[in-house]
Scaffold this motif. Structure first.
Motif, PDB file in Angstrom:
ATOM      1  N   ASN A 140      29.992  49.301  35.892  1.00 31.60           N
ATOM      2  CA  ASN A 140      28.574  49.020  36.089  1.00 31.60           C
ATOM      3  C   ASN A 140      27.768  49.592  34.922  1.00 31.60           C
ATOM      4  N   LEU A 141      27.940  48.981  33.760  1.00 30.26           N
ATOM      5  CA  LEU A 141      27.277  49.464  32.545  1.00 30.26           C
ATOM      6  C   LEU A 141      26.451  48.374  31.880  1.00 30.26           C
ATOM      7  N   ASN A 142      26.366  47.201  32.501  1.00 37.66           N
ATOM      8  CA  ASN A 142      25.753  46.048  31.852  1.00 37.66           C
ATOM      9  C   ASN A 142      24.557  45.551  32.655  1.00 37.66           C
ATOM     10  N   HIS A 143      23.630  44.893  31.946  1.00 39.03           N
ATOM     11  CA  HIS A 143      22.438  44.404  32.634  1.00 39.03           C
ATOM     12  C   HIS A 143      22.267  42.898  32.544  1.00 39.03           C
ATOM     13  N   LYS A 144      23.143  42.202  31.797  1.00 38.47           N
ATOM     14  CA  LYS A 144      23.010  40.758  31.721  1.00 38.47           C
ATOM     15  C   LYS A 144      24.310  40.118  31.290  1.00 38.47           C
ATOM     16  N   MET A 145      24.565  38.886  31.818  1.00 33.27           N
ATOM     17  CA  MET A 145      25.685  38.072  31.364  1.00 33.27           C
ATOM     18  C   MET A 145      25.138  36.798  30.738  1.00 33.27           C
ATOM     19  N   VAL A 146      25.706  36.412  29.583  1.00 33.59           N
ATOM     20  CA  VAL A 146      25.315  35.196  28.882  1.00 33.59           C
ATOM     21  C   VAL A 146      26.545  34.316  28.724  1.00 33.59           C
ATOM     22  N   LEU A 147      26.411  33.029  29.011  1.00 32.88           N
ATOM     23  CA  LEU A 147      27.514  32.078  28.893  1.00 32.88           C
ATOM     24  C   LEU A 147      27.243  31.100  27.762  1.00 32.88           C
ATOM     25  N   SER A 148      28.320  30.661  27.114  1.00 26.53           N
ATOM     26  CA  SER A 148      28.174  29.683  26.034  1.00 26.53           C
ATOM     27  C   SER A 148      28.135  28.255  26.552  1.00 26.53           C
ATOM     28  N   GLY A 149      28.489  28.044  27.817  1.00 23.99           N
ATOM     29  CA  GLY A 149      28.528  26.708  28.391  1.00 23.99           C
ATOM     30  C   GLY A 149      28.943  26.781  29.844  1.00 23.99           C
ATOM     31  N   LEU A 160      28.832  40.068  28.117  1.00 27.89           N
ATOM     32  CA  LEU A 160      28.088  41.074  28.851  1.00 27.89           C
ATOM     33  C   LEU A 160      27.296  41.933  27.874  1.00 27.89           C
ATOM     34  N   ILE A 161      26.055  42.241  28.221  1.00 27.18           N
ATOM     35  CA  ILE A 161      25.190  43.093  27.403  1.00 27.18           C
ATOM     36  C   ILE A 161      25.072  44.439  28.090  1.00 27.18           C
ATOM     37  N   GLN A 162      25.508  45.501  27.418  1.00 29.27           N
ATOM     38  CA  GLN A 162      25.510  46.824  28.026  1.00 29.27           C
ATOM     39  C   GLN A 162      24.100  47.400  28.103  1.00 29.27           C
ATOM     40  N   SER A 163      23.911  48.278  29.084  1.00 23.50           N
ATOM     41  CA  SER A 163      22.578  48.783  29.404  1.00 23.50           C
ATOM     42  C   SER A 163      22.114  49.922  28.514  1.00 23.50           C
ATOM     43  N   ASP A 164      23.028  50.776  28.046  1.00 21.94           N
ATOM     44  CA  ASP A 164      22.591  51.990  27.366  1.00 21.94           C
ATOM     45  C   ASP A 164      22.950  52.044  25.894  1.00 21.94           C
ATOM     46  N   SER A 165      23.506  50.964  25.333  1.00 24.10           N
ATOM     47  CA  SER A 165      23.836  50.934  23.906  1.00 24.10           C
ATOM     48  C   SER A 165      24.005  49.483  23.475  1.00 24.10           C
ATOM     49  N   GLN A 166      24.226  49.295  22.177  1.00 26.75           N
ATOM     50  CA  GLN A 166      24.460  47.942  21.678  1.00 26.75           C
ATOM     51  C   GLN A 166      25.938  47.577  21.785  1.00 26.75           C
ATOM     52  N   THR A 167      26.519  47.862  22.923  1.00 20.01           N
ATOM     53  CA  THR A 167      27.913  47.492  23.173  1.00 20.01           C
ATOM     54  C   THR A 167      27.954  46.185  23.947  1.00 20.01           C
ATOM     55  N   LEU A 168      28.800  45.276  23.500  1.00 20.10           N
ATOM     56  CA  LEU A 168      28.976  43.977  24.128  1.00 20.10           C
ATOM     57  C   LEU A 168      30.402  43.854  24.647  1.00 20.10           C
ATOM     58  N   PHE A 188      20.334  46.053  23.549  1.00 14.36           N
ATOM     59  CA  PHE A 188      19.653  44.766  23.490  1.00 14.36           C
ATOM     60  C   PHE A 188      18.951  44.521  24.829  1.00 14.36           C
ATOM     61  N   VAL A 189      17.753  43.936  24.787  1.00 14.98           N
ATOM     62  CA  VAL A 189      17.021  43.674  26.020  1.00 14.98           C
ATOM     63  C   VAL A 189      17.277  42.262  26.544  1.00 14.98           C
ATOM     64  N   ASP A 190      17.712  41.345  25.660  1.00 16.55           N
ATOM     65  CA  ASP A 190      17.999  39.990  26.131  1.00 16.55           C
ATOM     66  C   ASP A 190      18.909  39.294  25.130  1.00 16.55           C
ATOM     67  N   GLY A 191      19.535  38.208  25.600  1.00 11.71           N
ATOM     68  CA  GLY A 191      20.420  37.424  24.761  1.00 11.71           C
ATOM     69  C   GLY A 191      20.501  36.001  25.273  1.00 11.71           C
ATOM     70  N   VAL A 192      20.911  35.083  24.389  1.00 10.87           N
ATOM     71  CA  VAL A 192      21.017  33.677  24.755  1.00 10.87           C
ATOM     72  C   VAL A 192      22.039  33.024  23.834  1.00 10.87           C
ATOM     73  N   VAL A 335      11.840  47.360  33.716  1.00  8.67           N
ATOM     74  CA  VAL A 335      12.949  47.942  32.956  1.00  8.67           C
ATOM     75  C   VAL A 335      14.068  46.906  32.908  1.00  8.67           C
ATOM     76  N   PRO A 336      14.298  46.250  31.771  1.00  7.13           N
ATOM     77  CA  PRO A 336      15.219  45.103  31.714  1.00  7.13           C
ATOM     78  C   PRO A 336      16.667  45.446  32.022  1.00  7.13           C
ATOM     79  N   TRP A 337      17.093  46.719  31.833  1.00 11.57           N
ATOM     80  CA  TRP A 337      18.514  47.025  32.028  1.00 11.57           C
ATOM     81  C   TRP A 337      18.817  47.547  33.436  1.00 11.57           C
ATOM     82  N   TRP A 338      17.866  47.436  34.357  1.00  9.70           N
ATOM     83  CA  TRP A 338      18.147  47.759  35.750  1.00  9.70           C
ATOM     84  C   TRP A 338      18.675  46.530  36.467  1.00  9.70           C
ATOM     85  N   ASN A 339      19.508  46.771  37.484  1.00 12.03           N
ATOM     86  CA  ASN A 339      20.040  45.698  38.311  1.00 12.03           C
ATOM     87  C   ASN A 339      19.646  45.925  39.767  1.00 12.03           C
TER      88      ASN A 339
END
Length: 406
Positions: A140-149, A160-168, A188-192, A335-339
């Motif tokens: 439970n370290l991530n705040h968003k999932m992005v799909l390519s298709g 997956l975009i991690q909540s407390d660092s720029q770890t993917l 990162f606060v968002d991704g696409v 707070v974007p990285w909260w779930n």
């Protein structure tokens, strides 16, 4: 002469057998209609509804933006609402029982079960076809999932975009675990995903780009079944912003729109008792040649639906709507990285603090052409203490079957 007139008069009163039109003729007609018109025409008769549903069943991403309400993880029936159609639907989803809805990709829902000890069970579920895609468990370290298709495709990339660092973290079908890509810096606060690349934005307005082809090349080189961490080529773009903004009091959303990369800035009150009161929005398009954000004054044919893990751009004419420059948004947390599973203790916080919760909000509508930002045009419903609902797509073929011909 009189006999000929009588025959002609008889021909004028012959009723056409519209229900008997060949399927191929109906398909040609339906291909030229927008979604609302198809909904209306499918109500003519059962045979027309059957052809409409069959014709549209293979159309990926075509449908109506709906909201799946939050706070219902322990229910087998979930509340869905279409703001555009002004309809509410109780959908039977036993597969989602005990799971939080984290986000969506078109008609697919991203479902999460909190296993405790900071571990999550993640999967995707299509409530209309009942198909499922199971993913490896993750911390439970991530705040968003992005799909390519679409997640059912073999070449789909999950990020997956991690909540407390720029770890993917990345996963592709066939991999045994999530593959970590560690970077240095603020999260990162968002991704696409757009035009073959993942784009990420942090607290500033610069962009990190990772091409999908580079991810597949790195996974193939390192063997997807073995490593926990791997290296991929990335590009960091310093992007100029024409307007001066403070990072405090603004939420940033990246949205893919007809090949363009949009940045939507949502400005909200930072007063302690405001929780999340939205003032206005500004939209920018990335000029790749100059690497600068260009202010967008009009969205043209597109209308935007914003939400954590579920933003999208939709053609208003394709839907059959006579609206322009609209932004529909849900009640995201500041707070974007909260779930949602991290924030259940905040439910009812306004009442516990003795604050007025009469102006509760779950979603709103903003007109981009509104020059007077003091009067934000908003329609609201629901409880502001509750986690924001999730946008997803209700396919047109499913709507034709369930919202026509009683």
């Amino acid at each position: 002469m009189g006999q000929r007139r009588r025959k002609m008069k008889q021909k004028k009163h012959i009723d056409a057998d519209w229900a008997g039109l060949p399927d191929n003729i109906l398909e040609v007609i339906f291909e030229r209609l927008n979604l609302m018109d198809c909904m209306s025409i499918s109500d003519v008769c059962k045979s027309w509804r059957r052809v409409v549903a069959q014709e549209l069943s293979d159309c990926q991403g075509h449908g109506f933006p709906w909201l799946l309400m939050s706070g219902e993880k322990d229910k087998r029936v979930r509340t869905c609402i279409s703001i555009l159609q002004e309809q509410e639907w109780e959908m039977l989803l036993p597969e989602a029982y005990g799971r939080y809805c984290w986000g969506s990709y078109q008609e697919w829902l991203i479902l999460v079960r909190d296993l405790g000890s900071y571990k999550l069970d993640i999967g995707l579920f299509n409530p209309f076809t009942r198909k499922q895609v199971d993913l490896p468990g993750e911390w439970n370290l991530n705040h968003k999932m992005v799909l390519s298709g679409p997640p059912s495709l073999e070449n789909c990339i999950f990020m997956l975009i991690q909540s407390d660092s720029q770890t993917l973290a990345f996963w592709v079908p066939g991999a045994q675990s999530w593959l970590q890509h560690k970077l240095d810096g603020e999260p990162f606060v968002d991704g696409v995903f757009s035009n073959g690349s993942f784009y990420l934005i942090g607290n500033d307005y610069n962009i990190c780009e990772i091409k999908g082809a580079n991810i597949f090349a790195a996974i193939k080189r390192d063997d997807a079944s073995a490593p926990v961490a791997f290296h991929i080529e990335r590009h960091y773009h310093e992007v100029t912003m024409p307007d001066e903004h403070e990072n405090n009091g603004v939420l940033k959303y990246l949205v893919e729109s007809c090949g363009e990369l949009l940045l939507v800035c949502r400005f909200y009150s930072t007063k302690p008792d405001a929780v999340l009161v939205t003032h206005y929005f500004e939209v920018y398009s990335l000029d790749f040649s100059r690497m600068s954000w260009k202010r967008v004054e009009s969205l043209g044919d597109q209308i935007l639906f914003l939400g954590k893990c579920c933003s999208r751009s939709v053609s208003s004419s394709g839907l059959g709507l006579n609206v322009t420059d609209r932004i529909y948004f849900s009640n995201d947390h500041a707070v974007p990285w909260w779930n949602e599973w991290d924030s259940e203790h905040l439910v009812g916080i306004l009442n516990r603090l003795g604050l007025d919760n009469s102006g509760t909000k779950d979603w709103g509508i903003f007109s981009l052409g509104n020059k007077n930002h003091e009067t934000l045009s908003i329609q609201f419903r629901g409880n502001r203490d509750r986690w924001g609902p999730v946008w997803f797509t209700a396919p047109q073929w499913w709507c034709c079957k369930n919202f026509t011909l009683t």
